[in-house]
Design a protein around this motif. Structure first.
Motif, mmCIF file in Angstrom:
data_model
loop_
_atom_site.group_PDB
_atom_site.id
_atom_site.type_symbol
_atom_site.label_atom_id
_atom_site.label_comp_id
_atom_site.label_asym_id
_atom_site.label_seq_id
_atom_site.Cartn_x
_atom_site.Cartn_y
_atom_site.Cartn_z
ATOM 1 N N PRO A 30 -22.264 24.817 27.353
ATOM 2 C CA PRO A 30 -22.578 25.189 28.739
ATOM 3 C C PRO A 30 -22.044 26.557 29.159
ATOM 4 C CG PRO A 30 -20.793 23.575 28.663
ATOM 5 C CD PRO A 30 -21.347 23.662 27.276
ATOM 6 N N LEU A 31 -21.086 27.104 28.413
ATOM 7 C CA LEU A 31 -20.527 28.415 28.773
ATOM 8 C C LEU A 31 -21.169 29.553 27.998
ATOM 9 C CD1 LEU A 31 -16.721 27.522 29.066
ATOM 10 C CD2 LEU A 31 -18.505 27.445 30.816
ATOM 11 N N TYR A 34 -21.564 33.560 28.940
ATOM 12 C CA TYR A 34 -20.511 33.978 29.859
ATOM 13 C C TYR A 34 -19.287 34.463 29.085
ATOM 14 C CZ TYR A 34 -23.064 31.409 33.487
ATOM 15 O OH TYR A 34 -24.022 30.956 34.360
ATOM 16 N N SER A 35 -18.624 35.464 29.646
ATOM 17 C CA SER A 35 -17.332 35.888 29.094
ATOM 18 C C SER A 35 -16.228 35.385 30.015
ATOM 19 C CB SER A 35 -17.268 37.406 28.957
ATOM 20 O OG SER A 35 -17.427 38.038 30.217
ATOM 21 N N VAL A 36 -15.227 34.757 29.411
ATOM 22 C CA VAL A 36 -14.106 34.188 30.162
ATOM 23 C C VAL A 36 -12.832 34.909 29.755
ATOM 24 C CG1 VAL A 36 -12.730 32.118 30.598
ATOM 25 C CG2 VAL A 36 -15.214 31.929 30.345
ATOM 26 N N ALA A 56 -17.311 25.758 23.557
ATOM 27 C CA ALA A 56 -18.264 25.478 24.635
ATOM 28 C C ALA A 56 -19.205 26.653 24.883
ATOM 29 C CB ALA A 56 -17.524 25.122 25.912
ATOM 30 N N GLY A 57 -19.105 27.696 24.059
ATOM 31 C CA GLY A 57 -20.055 28.799 24.113
ATOM 32 C C GLY A 57 -19.558 30.083 24.728
ATOM 33 N N MET A 350 -7.833 21.041 32.917
ATOM 34 C CA MET A 350 -8.195 21.416 34.281
ATOM 35 C C MET A 350 -8.679 22.866 34.335
ATOM 36 S SD MET A 350 -7.870 18.717 36.082
ATOM 37 C CE MET A 350 -8.224 19.522 37.635
ATOM 38 N N MET A 351 -8.061 23.744 33.577
ATOM 39 C CA MET A 351 -8.503 25.140 33.534
ATOM 40 C C MET A 351 -9.911 25.222 32.948
ATOM 41 S SD MET A 351 -6.146 27.248 34.769
ATOM 42 C CE MET A 351 -5.884 28.823 33.918
ATOM 43 N N PHE A 352 -10.152 24.486 31.874
ATOM 44 C CA PHE A 352 -11.483 24.458 31.276
ATOM 45 C C PHE A 352 -12.508 23.965 32.293
ATOM 46 C CE2 PHE A 352 -14.944 22.200 29.261
ATOM 47 C CZ PHE A 352 -15.359 23.059 28.259
ATOM 48 N N GLU A 353 -12.186 22.895 32.994
ATOM 49 C CA GLU A 353 -13.122 22.327 33.962
ATOM 50 C C GLU A 353 -13.367 23.278 35.131
ATOM 51 O OE1 GLU A 353 -14.483 18.295 33.528
ATOM 52 O OE2 GLU A 353 -14.947 20.263 32.691
ATOM 53 N N ALA A 354 -12.367 24.081 35.502
ATOM 54 C CA ALA A 354 -12.577 25.082 36.549
ATOM 55 C C ALA A 354 -13.650 26.072 36.130
ATOM 56 C CB ALA A 354 -11.266 25.818 36.845
ATOM 57 N N ALA A 355 -13.571 26.537 34.880
ATOM 58 C CA ALA A 355 -14.569 27.481 34.381
ATOM 59 C C ALA A 355 -15.937 26.814 34.262
ATOM 60 C CB ALA A 355 -14.125 28.034 33.028
ATOM 61 N N ARG A 356 -15.986 25.614 33.713
ATOM 62 C CA ARG A 356 -17.273 24.938 33.525
ATOM 63 C C ARG A 356 -17.938 24.656 34.860
ATOM 64 N NH1 ARG A 356 -19.586 20.143 33.632
ATOM 65 N NH2 ARG A 356 -17.675 19.134 34.363
#
Length: 415
Positions: A30-31, A34-36, A56-57, A350-356
């Protein structure tokens, strides 16, 4: 890569939530596109989070949130992975570290996962054109939330940010248990001293401070808490700790551990009160809680009696021992390993879910700039994942119980 040569192998075993997220989103990615950008302490747990974002991409742009907690073997392992670009090295000077952060921001990330508001503050101050293009962010520390609140008060935030630090799955576990255990364990490992029977002064009774104080008392220490907030002071009192000003507590302290998110908690006013052999440590994000420069000026000479310990010899013969040069004791000392992996598993989930949520679910585009509470549904989802990894079941509300919550008149009530 075998477990013997892979620095992340052991940590993956203790981060089942992150591994479950990587498994779930590894196919649909799903990511993707995107650049994180990620600023955090570059050690093993962070490495697993980076892998999860990559799986996750996402294209992951990596820097340290603090220059002295970077583990070289972790950076080496990440550097060779597709989809990961590192802007940090072990042993960097503060100038080199800051330069790396600026180079990362010049790569124009879509999303920023931050620690201490390092990247978010810098992108607004020094790269405003980039800031206007960022979709959103997430912040995992108390110190970072404080900076974001100041930015929001000044109406300068250019994008929405989830305050990950303030979610139950973060502050009830990471802040209390992670900071409490890792800080005390690193104090004891560094000094090879015993807490039981000693007096431990804890500066601040936020979630981190209460974790340190509770666990120190559980190990047999006498605990004194210093506070500036009367409500937190009362909470500490009701939890069984003595309350005192730092000026009063300093004279009794065998250990002083600060965790306030503010500066000069132990300062020149207190140096004359500290007893011979006292041990000072900081568990706050920035190295400003103990006034190190003033301590050095007040000392006749400085020695290093033990790896990770700086000793300040005062004119009257007293010795004041400072751990990790006043930096984060649980992450920057010579023996520091940071929080236990099990607790960072929930925080980084939680950090991952914030981005997703902001990127893949599109909420970053819908929210106006500002600091937002993490949605409760995401916090509960991570809690459920954690329970699944523990093979623990909880009850579900019955229809009647749910209706009872939702019906304000309670017609079936005995009252």
């Amino acid at each position: 890569m075998s477990d013997q040569t892979d620095p992340l192998a052991w940590t993956r075993d203790y981060t089942p939530i992150l591994r479950s997220l990587a498994d779930e989103y590894g196919e649909e990615q799903p990511l993707s596109g995107y650049s994180v950008a990620l600023a955090s302490h570059l050690e093993q747990k962070t490495g697993v989070l980076i892998e999860t974002l990559r799986d996750a991409g996402a294209e992951v742009l990596v820097t340290g949130s603090e220059p002295y907690s970077t583990k070289g073997e972790v950076v080496d392992a990440l550097r060779d992975q597709d989809g990961v670009e590192t802007f940090v090295e072990a042993g960097m000077t503060e100038e080199e570290w800051a330069d790396g952060q600026h180079r990362l921001l010049e790569a124009e990330p879509d999303f920023i996962l931050d620690d201490g508001c390092e990247l978010i503050a810098k992108v607004h101050a020094d790269h405003p054109d980039v800031a206007r293009q960022v979709i959103g962010g997430g912040e995992q520390t108390t110190a970072g939330i404080t900076r974001l609140e100041a930015m929001e008060d000044e109406d300068v935030l250019e994008f929405p940010v989830y305050g990950v630090n303030d979610t139950p799955m973060k502050h009830f576990f990471d802040n209390v248990h992670g900071t409490g255990e890792s800080s005390l364990s690193n104090v004891m490992i560094t000094t090879n001293t015993m807490l039981s029977g000693k007096t431990v002064v804890v500066g601040g009774y936020g979630y981190c401070g209460r974790g340190i104080a509770r666990k120190a008392r559980g190990m047999g220490a006498q605990t004194i808490v210093t506070e500036v907030d009367p409500r937190k002071a009362l909470e500490a009192h009701m939890d069984g700790h003595r309350i005192a000003s730092m000026a009063e507590a300093a004279s009794e302290a065998d250990y002083v551990i600060t965790s306030t998110g503010n500066r000069d908690v132990v300062r020149e006013d207190h140096f004359d009160e500290l007893q011979d052999g006292v041990i000072l440590a900081n568990a706050g994000h920035f190295d400003v809680e103990i006034a190190v420069a003033a301590l050095e000026d007040a000392a006749d000479r400085v020695t290093e009696p033990r790896d990770g310990v700086t000793r300040y010899h005062m004119a009257d013969g007293r010795r004041i021992n400072l751990l990790a040069e006043g930096r984060l004791v649980n992450l920057t000392g010579p023996h520091s390993s940071g929080h236990p992996a099990e607790v960072m598993d929930t925080t980084f989930a939680m950090m991952f879910e914030a981005a997703r949520d902001m990127l893949a679910e599109g909420r970053g585009e819908k929210l106006a700039p500002g600091l937002y509470a993490m949605p409760d549904r995401l916090d509960r989802a991570v809690a459920n994942r954690k329970l699944e990894t523990l093979d623990v079941d909880v009850d579900d509300l019955t229809d009647r119980q749910r209706e009872y919550y939702e019906e304000w008149e309670h017609p079936d009530s005995a009252f």
